[in-house]
Design an enzyme around this catalytic site. Sequence first.
Site, mmCIF file in Angstrom:
data_model
loop_
_atom_site.group_PDB
_atom_site.id
_atom_site.type_symbol
_atom_site.label_atom_id
_atom_site.label_comp_id
_atom_site.label_asym_id
_atom_site.label_seq_id
_atom_site.Cartn_x
_atom_site.Cartn_y
_atom_site.Cartn_z
ATOM 1 N N GLU A 4 14.235 -23.761 -11.897
ATOM 2 C CA GLU A 4 13.942 -22.341 -11.673
ATOM 3 C C GLU A 4 15.179 -21.487 -11.964
ATOM 4 O OE1 GLU A 4 11.398 -20.721 -11.511
ATOM 5 O OE2 GLU A 4 12.031 -18.790 -10.750
ATOM 6 N N LYS A 43 15.234 -18.570 -14.938
ATOM 7 C CA LYS A 43 15.572 -17.160 -14.683
ATOM 8 C C LYS A 43 16.585 -16.638 -15.681
ATOM 9 C CE LYS A 43 12.846 -15.774 -11.805
ATOM 10 N NZ LYS A 43 11.989 -16.771 -12.394
ATOM 11 N N ASN A 53 -0.714 0.868 6.079
ATOM 12 C CA ASN A 53 0.029 -0.091 5.250
ATOM 13 C C ASN A 53 0.589 -1.150 6.191
ATOM 14 O OD1 ASN A 53 1.526 -1.451 3.345
ATOM 15 N ND2 ASN A 53 3.268 -0.038 3.475
ATOM 16 N N GLY A 54 0.303 -2.420 5.908
ATOM 17 C CA GLY A 54 0.827 -3.493 6.755
ATOM 18 C C GLY A 54 -0.264 -4.528 7.011
ATOM 19 N N ARG A 98 4.101 1.192 -6.667
ATOM 20 C CA ARG A 98 4.159 0.190 -5.594
ATOM 21 C C ARG A 98 3.140 -0.929 -5.818
ATOM 22 N NH1 ARG A 98 6.480 1.922 -0.772
ATOM 23 N NH2 ARG A 98 4.950 0.883 0.535
ATOM 24 N N GLU A 141 14.975 -16.329 -19.131
ATOM 25 C CA GLU A 141 13.943 -15.304 -19.367
ATOM 26 C C GLU A 141 14.469 -13.884 -19.230
ATOM 27 O OE1 GLU A 141 10.552 -15.190 -16.735
ATOM 28 O OE2 GLU A 141 11.701 -16.071 -15.109
ATOM 29 N N LYS A 183 3.856 -10.271 -17.362
ATOM 30 C CA LYS A 183 3.873 -10.601 -15.930
ATOM 31 C C LYS A 183 2.803 -11.647 -15.619
ATOM 32 C CE LYS A 183 5.122 -10.513 -11.735
ATOM 33 N NZ LYS A 183 6.378 -11.242 -11.431
ATOM 34 N N TRP A 203 -2.979 -2.115 -1.672
ATOM 35 C CA TRP A 203 -2.616 -3.422 -2.226
ATOM 36 C C TRP A 203 -3.286 -4.434 -1.296
ATOM 37 C CZ3 TRP A 203 -0.386 -6.221 -6.037
ATOM 38 C CH2 TRP A 203 0.018 -7.508 -5.749
ATOM 39 N N HIS A 228 23.259 -39.875 -18.997
ATOM 40 C CA HIS A 228 22.374 -40.573 -19.970
ATOM 41 C C HIS A 228 22.187 -39.753 -21.240
ATOM 42 C CE1 HIS A 228 21.486 -43.639 -17.013
ATOM 43 N NE2 HIS A 228 21.275 -42.680 -16.129
ATOM 44 N N CYS A 257 0.849 -1.196 0.000
ATOM 45 C CA CYS A 257 0.000 0.000 0.000
ATOM 46 C C CYS A 257 0.888 1.250 0.000
ATOM 47 C CB CYS A 257 -0.865 0.022 1.256
ATOM 48 S SG CYS A 257 -1.935 -1.392 1.392
HETATM 49 C C1 AGP Z 1 8.070 -16.088 -13.723
HETATM 50 O O1 AGP Z 1 9.476 -15.741 -13.671
HETATM 51 C C2 AGP Z 1 7.677 -16.340 -15.115
HETATM 52 N N1 AGP Z 1 7.690 -15.054 -15.760
HETATM 53 C C3 AGP Z 1 6.423 -17.139 -15.394
HETATM 54 O O2 AGP Z 1 6.905 -18.424 -15.581
HETATM 55 C C4 AGP Z 1 5.325 -17.205 -14.329
HETATM 56 O O3 AGP Z 1 5.819 -17.882 -13.208
HETATM 57 C C5 AGP Z 1 4.145 -18.006 -14.896
HETATM 58 O O4 AGP Z 1 3.639 -17.301 -15.989
HETATM 59 C C6 AGP Z 1 3.023 -18.247 -13.865
HETATM 60 O O5 AGP Z 1 2.529 -17.007 -13.417
HETATM 61 P P1 AGP Z 1 1.599 -16.991 -12.093
HETATM 62 O O6 AGP Z 1 2.462 -17.432 -10.966
HETATM 63 O O7 AGP Z 1 1.140 -15.576 -11.972
HETATM 64 O O8 AGP Z 1 0.459 -17.970 -12.345
#
Ligand code: AGP
Length: 590
Positions: free
Chosen positions: A473, A477, A100-101, A27, A480, A585, A74, A496, A2
């Site tokens: 993961e 990262k 906020n909190g 924010r 992407e 996002k 938020w 393998h 927030c």
């Molecule tokens: C996250 O780094 C990625 N950009 C992407 O894989 C994301 O995790 C995926 O689209 C799922 O999104 P969500 O967690 O909002 O469902």
Amino acid sequence: MCGIAGYIGDKSASKILFEMLKRLEYRGYDSAGIACLSDDSVVVFKNKGTVDKVMKESGYEAITSKIGIAHTRWATHGEPSKENAHPHCDSKGEFIVAHNGIIENYRDLKAELMERGHRFESQTDTEVIPHLISELYVDSFEEAFREAVKRLRGSFAVVVLSAKEPDRILIARKDSPLIVGLGDSEKFIASDTPAVLPYTKRVLILDDFDYGIVTKDHVTIKDLQTGEEITKKVHEIEWDIKQAEKEGFTHFMLKEIFEESEAVKNAVKALPDIEKIAKKLKNYKRIYFLGCGTASHAGFVGKYLLERFSIPSELVLGSEFRYSTVNTIDKDCAIIAVSQSGETADTLASVKDARERGAYVVSIVNVVGSTLTRVSDDIIYTYSGPEIAVASTKAYVGQLTSITLLSLYLAKELQRISADYLDEIIDDIHSLPDKIGQILGNEEEVKGLAEKLFDKKIFFYIGRRLNYPTALEGALKIKEIAYVHAEAYPAGELKHGPLALLEEGVPVVAINPNDDLLEKMDSNIQEAKARNASIIVVGENGALKTPVIDPILSPILYIVPLHLLAYHIAVLRKLDPDKPRNLAKSVTVE
Ligand code: AGP
């Protein structure tokens, strides 16, 4: 998080508050509101929607007032709505609050106040604050405010107005940031610096358990417990606005990586809900973790954790679920859906299909009131706060914390672990924020490693069991945000086939916790070393050094250096980690 704004001076409070809210938009928020005192009346307007929309609806330009507060919300408790937006008032409209909190003891306070006749309009935790001040008020706004704040548990940055004493704004802080910008015969209160920068570079920064009385000519800061006045140092802000929005970090992604300690603490706040949901989960014969991308990796860790406690489960990708797994779903199934945004189309569609077949669905979500929370039977919020960067970092750490707690409490419900063991691990979880802080404190070493690796054309990430998802993961990262090809494998799989790809200098990131497979991992590392690959070990004695932790918590800790590594490689490759090409996002299309 927030955003809070407050103004007292000789100018139009509503106009300045609008400007301040605009500079707090970054924010992340879903609602906005404003409250101003003019003569002896209070004007309060709030609604779901953008700052522009809500302020236009409020007719703010016509409000003649020199004192007011404003807020961007938020959502944490209570979905985004007009009723849940801030500011909140007591029943008589005498005390108006923006916060906020998270007030962790709001349920008890709300019950106590309702017994005393207070009527609530929202589902928020915040609304207990004005009612509590009203209940405690005798003849001093400051005393009632101070006594009320002393009863709050959790985190708060809070600003309060009252027509009873219209020449002041009262403020208090614990865990959530709050500053006061010092103008000549005017003061600017805000959650952080972007909102005050255009008016002044001189600020007072409240510390935990400070409270204050802000008039247009004076700011008096006192100790909440003793009531004694405290002298605060005046800080000169050197940042420009863009820098300030990122609180001095170059990118939101780096700022959010540095919020990963908080992400663990915030996820733990949902423990009461997690315990309740674990009791429900034990009644289901089959458990499926469901998610996409990073969220699927969190679910994958969950699968391995449950297996550790002899509880079978599966991870299913949101994009696959409806075309295969769904045929096995019935009322004996439980789906644990994981999603930061709560808006991912593949995950949503899978959840809806699963529920149509009678499955129980609990969702682990960051965005309160998102679509996924409306199509689930139960919700576990991660409370990670808004994640602005496209690449998920702190939300992933929050998801892992929630999933680890859920797995532990389910294991306890099914007598797979003892209460003593559970207590031990919970203590270890409470140590994670400091241990993540230690890793973040080594950022320069990670940056140095990135300088040696940033021009590499391919990376391998290897791990075993619940750190195979960590490898996935870590690889995602760097793909992407740095656009570098990276393969993730269970470490035992290298021999393998993939081993054929290894040659001089190919980086192999080996996630290597100090557990019963240490020797197996060492063999895999030797296999790679024998092909002259560049080995980067993540572990207690690795190049990416991690503090000692119980191996079942290693996915939470070990992803932190991999987030930093990917970030610095992207920056060295002159890319913008916050806005990677081709990505959104939230993937709201299938
Ligand atoms: C996250 O780094 C990625 N950009 C992407 O894989 C994301 O995790 C995926 O689209 C799922 O999104 P969500 O967690 O909002 O469902």
